[in-house]
Design an enzyme around this catalytic site. Structure first.
Site, short mmCIF file in Angstrom:
data_model
loop_
_atom_site.label_atom_id
_atom_site.label_comp_id
_atom_site.label_asym_id
_atom_site.label_seq_id
_atom_site.Cartn_x
_atom_site.Cartn_y
_atom_site.Cartn_z
N GLY A 75 -3.39 19.74 -19.15
CA GLY A 75 -3.58 18.28 -19.23
C GLY A 75 -4.55 17.92 -20.33
O GLY A 75 -5.27 16.93 -20.26
N GLY A 132 -7.07 11.97 -20.49
CA GLY A 132 -8.44 11.50 -20.64
C GLY A 132 -9.50 12.56 -20.43
O GLY A 132 -10.36 12.80 -21.29
N ASP A 171 5.99 21.90 -19.36
CA ASP A 171 5.86 21.11 -18.14
C ASP A 171 5.32 22.03 -17.05
O ASP A 171 5.93 23.06 -16.74
CB ASP A 171 7.23 20.54 -17.74
CG ASP A 171 7.12 19.52 -16.61
OD1 ASP A 171 6.34 19.76 -15.66
OD2 ASP A 171 7.80 18.49 -16.68
N SER A 206 -10.74 16.18 -6.61
CA SER A 206 -11.01 14.73 -6.56
C SER A 206 -11.74 14.43 -5.26
O SER A 206 -11.60 15.17 -4.27
CB SER A 206 -9.69 13.95 -6.57
OG SER A 206 -9.90 12.59 -6.25
N TYR A 249 -1.29 12.36 -2.58
CA TYR A 249 -2.30 12.64 -3.61
C TYR A 249 -3.54 13.25 -2.96
O TYR A 249 -4.06 14.29 -3.40
CB TYR A 249 -2.65 11.38 -4.40
CG TYR A 249 -3.68 11.66 -5.48
CD1 TYR A 249 -3.34 12.45 -6.58
CD2 TYR A 249 -4.99 11.21 -5.37
CE1 TYR A 249 -4.28 12.75 -7.56
CE2 TYR A 249 -5.93 11.50 -6.35
CZ TYR A 249 -5.57 12.28 -7.44
OH TYR A 249 -6.51 12.59 -8.40
N LYS A 264 -5.14 17.19 -3.42
CA LYS A 264 -6.51 17.49 -3.87
C LYS A 264 -7.29 18.23 -2.77
O LYS A 264 -8.21 19.01 -3.09
CB LYS A 264 -7.21 16.20 -4.30
CG LYS A 264 -6.60 15.59 -5.58
CD LYS A 264 -6.63 16.55 -6.78
CE LYS A 264 -6.14 15.91 -8.06
NZ LYS A 264 -6.23 16.81 -9.22
N GLY A 290 -14.98 10.95 -8.47
CA GLY A 290 -14.49 9.68 -7.91
C GLY A 290 -13.79 8.91 -9.00
O GLY A 290 -13.17 9.49 -9.90
N GLY A 346 -11.00 4.91 -18.37
CA GLY A 346 -10.84 5.46 -19.72
C GLY A 346 -9.81 6.57 -19.80
O GLY A 346 -9.84 7.37 -20.74
P1 NDP Z 1 -4.44 11.29 -17.51
O1 NDP Z 1 -3.17 10.66 -16.98
O2 NDP Z 1 -5.13 10.63 -18.64
O3 NDP Z 1 -4.14 12.80 -17.90
C1 NDP Z 1 -3.29 13.61 -17.13
C2 NDP Z 1 -2.93 14.83 -17.91
O4 NDP Z 1 -2.07 15.67 -17.10
C3 NDP Z 1 -2.15 14.52 -19.18
O5 NDP Z 1 -2.61 15.37 -20.21
C4 NDP Z 1 -0.73 14.87 -18.82
O6 NDP Z 1 0.03 15.35 -19.94
C5 NDP Z 1 -0.94 16.04 -17.86
N1 NDP Z 1 0.24 16.20 -17.04
C6 NDP Z 1 0.73 15.38 -16.09
N2 NDP Z 1 1.87 15.87 -15.60
C7 NDP Z 1 2.09 17.03 -16.25
C8 NDP Z 1 3.12 18.01 -16.19
N3 NDP Z 1 4.15 17.88 -15.35
N4 NDP Z 1 3.05 19.07 -17.01
C9 NDP Z 1 2.02 19.20 -17.87
N5 NDP Z 1 1.01 18.33 -17.97
C10 NDP Z 1 1.07 17.25 -17.17
O7 NDP Z 1 -5.38 11.40 -16.24
P2 NDP Z 1 -6.89 11.95 -16.05
O8 NDP Z 1 -7.40 12.54 -17.28
O9 NDP Z 1 -7.64 10.86 -15.39
O10 NDP Z 1 -6.64 13.06 -14.93
C11 NDP Z 1 -6.89 14.43 -15.11
C12 NDP Z 1 -7.07 15.08 -13.75
O11 NDP Z 1 -8.20 14.48 -13.11
C13 NDP Z 1 -5.91 14.91 -12.78
O12 NDP Z 1 -5.75 16.13 -12.07
C14 NDP Z 1 -6.37 13.81 -11.84
O13 NDP Z 1 -5.77 13.92 -10.57
C15 NDP Z 1 -7.86 14.10 -11.77
N6 NDP Z 1 -8.74 13.02 -11.38
C16 NDP Z 1 -8.71 11.81 -12.04
C17 NDP Z 1 -9.60 10.82 -11.66
C18 NDP Z 1 -9.61 9.48 -12.31
O14 NDP Z 1 -10.12 8.51 -11.68
N7 NDP Z 1 -9.14 9.31 -13.53
C19 NDP Z 1 -10.61 11.05 -10.61
C20 NDP Z 1 -10.54 12.34 -9.99
C21 NDP Z 1 -9.65 13.29 -10.39
P3 NDP Z 1 1.11 14.47 -20.74
O15 NDP Z 1 0.50 14.22 -22.08
O16 NDP Z 1 2.27 15.34 -20.84
O17 NDP Z 1 1.36 13.22 -19.92
C1 8X3 Z 2 -8.79 9.94 -8.46
C2 8X3 Z 2 -9.83 9.18 -7.71
O1 8X3 Z 2 -10.19 7.55 -5.80
O2 8X3 Z 2 -8.22 7.21 -7.20
O3 8X3 Z 2 -8.64 11.21 -7.94
O4 8X3 Z 2 -8.31 9.02 -5.63
S1 8X3 Z 2 -9.08 8.22 -6.52
#
Ligand code: NDP
Ligand code: 8X3
Length: 252
Positions: free
Chosen positions: A9, A13, A57, A137, A150, A154, A181, A185
């Protein structure tokens, strides 16, 4: 010492922020994600460190196996695996949720993470060192309405991380679960609300959420501690986020 760091990923972000921090320390990076163009754009924005791009993927076990076996020799000894790829889809009640969305979350957040881990773990054990850093998370610790699968994925990540620690005891391999949490961005809410930018923006309105750099800071801190130290888990929230009382249904 220069480390080889694989970030899934990486195009998202958190991934970009984590990659930027490791790159600033001069580490060698394997940037994984689905979209080659997004990975290339990230690579060109980083300080000049050795970078290998791996577009696949993460729901496709065969594609992961191919990508891992195709790592060039100088990238093959992964020291730090950051299992970050993941997503939430939908926020409505379970009884109205799409089974396709549920499967996609399970396949990405749990199955993809365990395949990555299983493939890279033997090399770490053979080298007597390595660090698996999972991005969990608060949703794995605290259930909330509309969180259903979801939250469950987690919670899986948390328990898998802790159980893994029990198995790798004595091998020199470290395992950490980072549990953020609300973080603004990133595309997380845009993805969750299927591209509805207005709904996504409302999640972060009139509050001060964490930013991806806060999560990256936690990852870098855990990875940079002396090898005798294993941080099992870190739960972090914005100062403006906390807990609610139980919800009680009362008959009218
Ligand atoms: P983004 O959507 O910005 O990034 C998600 C990343 O995961 C992207 O790089 C995306 O790649 C990749 N991805 C999704 N599906 C696949 C797939 N099938 N195969 C390969 N890559 C994949 O989200 P965040 O940066 O916010 O999230 C990152 C992690 O943090 C996640 O696990 C999320 O659950 C967790 N998280 C997020 C929080 C938040 O509030 N933002 C809080 C807590 C945890 P692609 O470029 O291909 O789409
Ligand atoms: C992302 C945080 O609160 O949307 O894991 O589940 S929340």
């Amino acid at each position: 010492m220069t480390r080889t760091v694989l970030i899934t990923g990486a195009s998202g972000g958190f991934g970009r922020a984590i990659a930027g921090r490791f790159a600033r320390l001069g580490d060698r990076l394997i940037l994984a994600g689905r979209t080659p163009e997004r990975l290339e754009a990230l690579a060109t924005s980083l300080p000049p460190v050795p970078v290998h791009l791996a577009a696949f993927d993460i729901r496709d076990r065969g594609a992961i196996e191919t990508a891992v076996s195709a790592l060039p020799p100088e990238f093959a000894g992964v020291d730090v695996l950051v299992n970050n790829a993941g997503l939430a889809l939908g926020a409505g009640p379970a009884q109205q949720a799409s089974l396709d969305d549920w499967e996609q979350m399970i396949d990405t957040n749990t199955k993809g993470l365990v395949v990555m881990t299983r493939l890279l773990l033997p090399g770490m054990i053979a080298r007597g060192r390595g660090h698996i850093i999972n991005i969990g998370s608060v949703a794995g610790n605290w259930p909330y309405p509309g969180g259903h699968v979801y939250c469950a994925t987690k919670a899986f990540v948390r328990q898998f991380s802790l159980a893994l620690r029990a198995d790798v005891l004595g091998t020199g391999v470290r395992v950490t679960n980072i549990e953020p949490g609300m973080v603004a961005g990133t595309d997380f809410s845009l993805v969750r609300y299927q591209g509805d930018a207005e709904k996504a923006a409302k999640v972060y309105a009139n509050t001060t959420p964490l930013i991806p750099e806060d999560v990256a800071e936690s990852v870098l801190w855990c990875a940079g501690l002396p090898e005798r130290v294993n941080i099992n888990s870190i739960e972090l929230m914005g100062t403006t986020q906390a807990f609610s009382p139980f919800a009680i249904h009362r008959t009218p």
